[in-house]
Design an enzyme around this catalytic site. Structure first.
Site, PDB file in Angstrom:
ATOM      1  N   ARG A 193      -6.835  -9.386   5.767  1.00 28.91           N
ATOM      2  CA  ARG A 193      -6.822  -9.886   3.865  1.00 28.91           C
ATOM      3  C   ARG A 193      -5.851 -10.876   4.671  1.00 28.91           C
ATOM      4  O   ARG A 193      -4.638 -11.172   4.864  1.00 28.91           O
ATOM      5  CB  ARG A 193      -6.329  -9.746   2.729  1.00 28.91           C
ATOM      6  CG  ARG A 193      -7.515  -8.550   2.942  1.00 28.91           C
ATOM      7  CD  ARG A 193      -7.227  -7.838   1.404  1.00 28.91           C
ATOM      8  NE  ARG A 193      -6.773  -8.473   0.454  1.00 28.91           N
ATOM      9  CZ  ARG A 193      -8.272  -9.255  -1.064  1.00 28.91           C
ATOM     10  NH1 ARG A 193      -9.217  -8.300  -1.183  1.00 28.91           N
ATOM     11  NH2 ARG A 193      -8.159  -9.945  -2.015  1.00 28.91           N
TER      12      ARG A 193
ATOM     13  N   CYS B 267      -2.594 -16.693 -14.180  1.00 26.18           N
ATOM     14  CA  CYS B 267      -1.211 -16.668 -13.074  1.00 26.18           C
ATOM     15  C   CYS B 267      -0.996 -18.068 -12.486  1.00 26.18           C
ATOM     16  O   CYS B 267       0.544 -18.211 -11.647  1.00 26.18           O
ATOM     17  CB  CYS B 267      -3.101 -17.401 -11.944  1.00 26.18           C
ATOM     18  SG  CYS B 267      -1.772 -17.296 -10.335  1.00 26.18           S
TER      19      CYS B 267
ATOM     20  N   MET C 288      -2.878  -4.830 -14.709  1.00 24.12           N
ATOM     21  CA  MET C 288      -1.870  -4.532 -14.120  1.00 24.12           C
ATOM     22  C   MET C 288      -0.696  -5.334 -14.430  1.00 24.12           C
ATOM     23  O   MET C 288      -0.099  -7.036 -14.060  1.00 24.12           O
ATOM     24  CB  MET C 288      -1.847  -4.442 -12.478  1.00 24.12           C
ATOM     25  CG  MET C 288      -2.679  -3.220 -11.662  1.00 24.12           C
ATOM     26  SD  MET C 288      -2.908  -3.593  -9.507  1.00 24.12           S
ATOM     27  CE  MET C 288      -4.190  -5.460  -9.872  1.00 24.12           C
TER      28      MET C 288
ATOM     29  N   LEU D  21      -3.979  -4.926   5.866  1.00 22.80           N
ATOM     30  CA  LEU D  21      -3.290  -5.508   5.778  1.00 22.80           C
ATOM     31  C   LEU D  21      -3.387  -6.949   4.867  1.00 22.80           C
ATOM     32  O   LEU D  21      -4.135  -6.924   4.851  1.00 22.80           O
ATOM     33  CB  LEU D  21      -2.910  -5.441   6.595  1.00 22.80           C
ATOM     34  CG  LEU D  21      -2.535  -4.739   8.322  1.00 22.80           C
ATOM     35  CD1 LEU D  21      -2.391  -4.361   9.387  1.00 22.80           C
ATOM     36  CD2 LEU D  21      -1.421  -3.890   7.529  1.00 22.80           C
TER      37      LEU D  21
ATOM     38  N   CYS E  52       1.546  -4.024   2.402  1.00 20.66           N
ATOM     39  CA  CYS E  52       1.545  -2.931   1.113  1.00 20.66           C
ATOM     40  C   CYS E  52       1.023  -4.212  -0.220  1.00 20.66           C
ATOM     41  O   CYS E  52       2.033  -4.987  -0.029  1.00 20.66           O
ATOM     42  CB  CYS E  52       2.262  -2.766   0.425  1.00 20.66           C
ATOM     43  SG  CYS E  52       1.955  -1.854  -0.664  1.00 20.66           S
TER      44      CYS E  52
ATOM     45  N   ASP F 182      48.288  -6.268  19.288  1.00 17.79           N
ATOM     46  CA  ASP F 182      49.179  -5.614  19.272  1.00 17.79           C
ATOM     47  C   ASP F 182      50.018  -5.088  19.698  1.00 17.79           C
ATOM     48  O   ASP F 182      51.449  -4.657  19.723  1.00 17.79           O
ATOM     49  CB  ASP F 182      48.338  -4.850  20.155  1.00 17.79           C
ATOM     50  CG  ASP F 182      48.866  -3.453  20.428  1.00 17.79           C
ATOM     51  OD1 ASP F 182      48.712  -2.183  19.740  1.00 17.79           O
ATOM     52  OD2 ASP F 182      48.858  -2.894  21.679  1.00 17.79           O
TER      53      ASP F 182
END
Length: 552
Positions: free
Chosen positions: A66, A80, A241, A310, A321, A515
């Site tokens: 997509r 939206c 959702m 994808l 995802c 050192d």
């Protein structure tokens, strides 16, 4: 309601000599033939699924891409965006048409067989027809579809069909004009319905995506089913959702099972139909109806196990995802001159390899049409953005690898670096008198820096083992600032730079000073480790803030 559709059909029939049959077949000759004529023929390559970068660690092979063509939209749906719209990214941040087509070709060569164009609203792009035509000219691509709000379909669908458009999804949450205007803040419901009817008459079987929300359109469930009686359309009910930050509430979810139960009260014979292996929708129909009904059960019954999708955002990020927040910037990688197409495929493969077994069902997600169209507004999606474009040291499996410099031109490479060690008054006096018990601090630090530069590839895993032609390290005591100044200059003739060798030289020299002096005092501070200059490669560098000392 159907006047616009009928008028468009009449125009098309006139254009095709008055013939009524085969309208859709005749309409696909314009842009498609032009695009195919301009596209040079390429041999068809079969992609081995097992080794494809589009196959993830769970064996899911991704053949469906997509692509979001734009962030812009000609509606202002209240789930939206606000009525005044949202801030858009600068045009330079978005993929150009050429970049979209290049990525489409790369994905198809790796195994993608279906592309769906989304937005925002994809039909607001002036070159949408040409994009469809160019994609249809890709030899191995089998299907090009579009997801749209349908507002301009009566004007755009005929040229899109000539370009070769195979299918279309139309987002429509209500069959009532007043509700449409309330939720979209725009007029145009009649045009959307006319666009659906035009699609049917042109030979398409459009999908109508409807998000069900309690106390909003649950009373229209049976109306949408009735809509399929005389139209060969696929109405797909999408589970709402909910997400935090808007006015909707979780109790507004209407589950798939509740919806089926409501439909069977009116049509007891409402029956399930067979589904394909990668279908996201559970298909049903009322016997005798021309169309069918589907259920996208994102909330109650996820379909992650068969996901083959994808997504590419308008600004060039690949999302493996829909619900994930990990993105990899293909745009940034494409725009780097030193990134080859092979490395671009490796980046795609690395992203696919990181796809999880399933999305986190408990996390809040945006409204489904927002997700289906995948708008990428920075004001709302900022937390999801991740720049992973510079993964030159990562292979397709996400593992570290050394960059192959074999194709680079050999040249003289020079780098300079510096570091400062603040030692304090007492150590300054002892170093100046050469009275440190361990020996000559400056000389030992100088030798240690030279040895460190030569052992850089042993200390830093992905550095190349370079044959150095010169390493010079200078250690100077500055009594006024009570510090030791370390300067390194490294040179080689080769195919990669030596800045890491110069930085390693001053770092090791600085640690050696510590050192040598720690028996006297631990109040020692190593600071200002930095590159001063590099030359001989593609990207030279020169620090301008101060004059660099010459190293003998």
């Amino acid at each position: 309601m159907r006047l616009l559709a009928r008028h468009a059909i009449q125009l098309l029939r006139q254009e095709n000599g008055g013939g009524g049959a085969g309208v859709r077949q005749k309409a696909t000759t314009g842009y498609l033939k032009l695009a195919q004529a301009l596209e040079p023929e390429k041999p068809i390559q079969q992609v081995e699924r097992k080794n494809s970068p589009l196959t993830d660690t769970f064996g899911r092979h991704h053949t469906y891409l997509r692509i979001s063509l734009t962030e812009r939209c000609n509606l202002r749906c209240d789930y939206c965006m606000p009525a005044e719209g949202v801030p858009l990214q600068p045009k330079a941040n978005l993929l150009t048409t050429e970049e979209i087509l290049r990525l489409a070709r790369i994905f198809v060569e790796q195994g993608v067989r279906k592309i769906r164009l989304t937005g925002g609203e994809p039909t607001v792009r002036r070159d949408i027809v040409e994009i469809v035509a160019q994609m249809k000219a890709l030899p191995q691509l089998e299907h090009v579809g579009i997801t749209t709000n349908g507002l301009v379909l009566t004007r755009m669908l005929l040229p899109l069909q000539r370009a070769g458009l195979d299918s279309l999804n139309i987002s429509l949450d209500t069959l009532q004009r007043d509700r449409f205007e309330k939720i979209t803040r725009r007029k145009g419901w009649e045009r959307v319905i006319a666009g659906i009817d035009l699609a049917v008459q042109l030979g398409y079987r459009p999908k109508v995506n409807c998000v069900l929300m309690r106390d909003f359109n649950e009373d229209e469930i049976c109306d949408f089913v009735e809509f399929t009686k005389d139209r060969p359309v696929d109405v797909r009910f999408i589970e709402y959702m909910p997400f935090s930050g808007n006015k909707w509430h979780t109790e507004r979810l209407i589950s798939y099972k509740d919806t089926v139960e409501a439909i069977r009260k009116k049509w007891p014979e409402f029956e399930a139909l067979p589904n394909g292996p990668n279908d996201t929708s559970k298909a049903y129909a009322v016997p005798g109806f021309k169309g069918q009904v589907g259920f996208i059960t994102s909330m109650t019954e996820h379909f992650c196990g068969t996901c083959n999708r994808l997504r590419l955002t308008a600004d060039g990020n690949i999302k493996v995802c829909l619900f994930g927040n990990k993105e990899f910037s293909l745009r940034d990688a494409m725009r780097r001159e030193d990134i080859t197409e092979e490395q671009l495929v490796d980046l795609i493969g690395a992203a696919v390899q990181r796809k999880k077994k399933q999305h986190a069902g408990a996390a809040p997600h945006p409204h489904p049409h927002f997700l289906l169209n995948h708008m990428t507004h920075p004001a709302r999606m900022q937390l999801q953005l991740r720049n992973c474009s510079h993964l030159t040291h990562v292979n397709a499996q996400g593992k570290a690898q050394m960059v192959d410099v074999g194709d680079k031109a050999s040249s003289t490479r020079l780098a300079r670096a510096e570091a400062t060690v603040q030692v304090g008054e007492k150590l300054t006096r002892l170093i100046a008198a050469n009275e440190i018990a361990k020996g000559d601090v400056l000389t030992v630090a100088q030798l240690a820096g030279i040895l460190g530069a030569k052992r850089t590839s042993d200390l830093i895993p992905l550095c190349h083992n370079i044959s150095l032609s010169s390493v010079k390290v200078k250690a100077t005591l500055h009594e006024s600032s009570q510090s030791v100044r370390l300067d390194a200059s490294v040179r080689c003739s080769g195919q990669t730079g030596v800045e890491m060798e110069a930085l390693t030289a001053v770092s090791i020299a600085a640690l050696t000073v510590y050192d040598m002096c720690k028996a006297v005092s631990h109040d020692i501070c190593i600071t200002n480790i930095r590159l001063l200059s590099k030359s001989g490669g593609k990207r030279d560098f020169q620090r301008l803030e101060e004059t660099q000392p010459e190293i003998d």
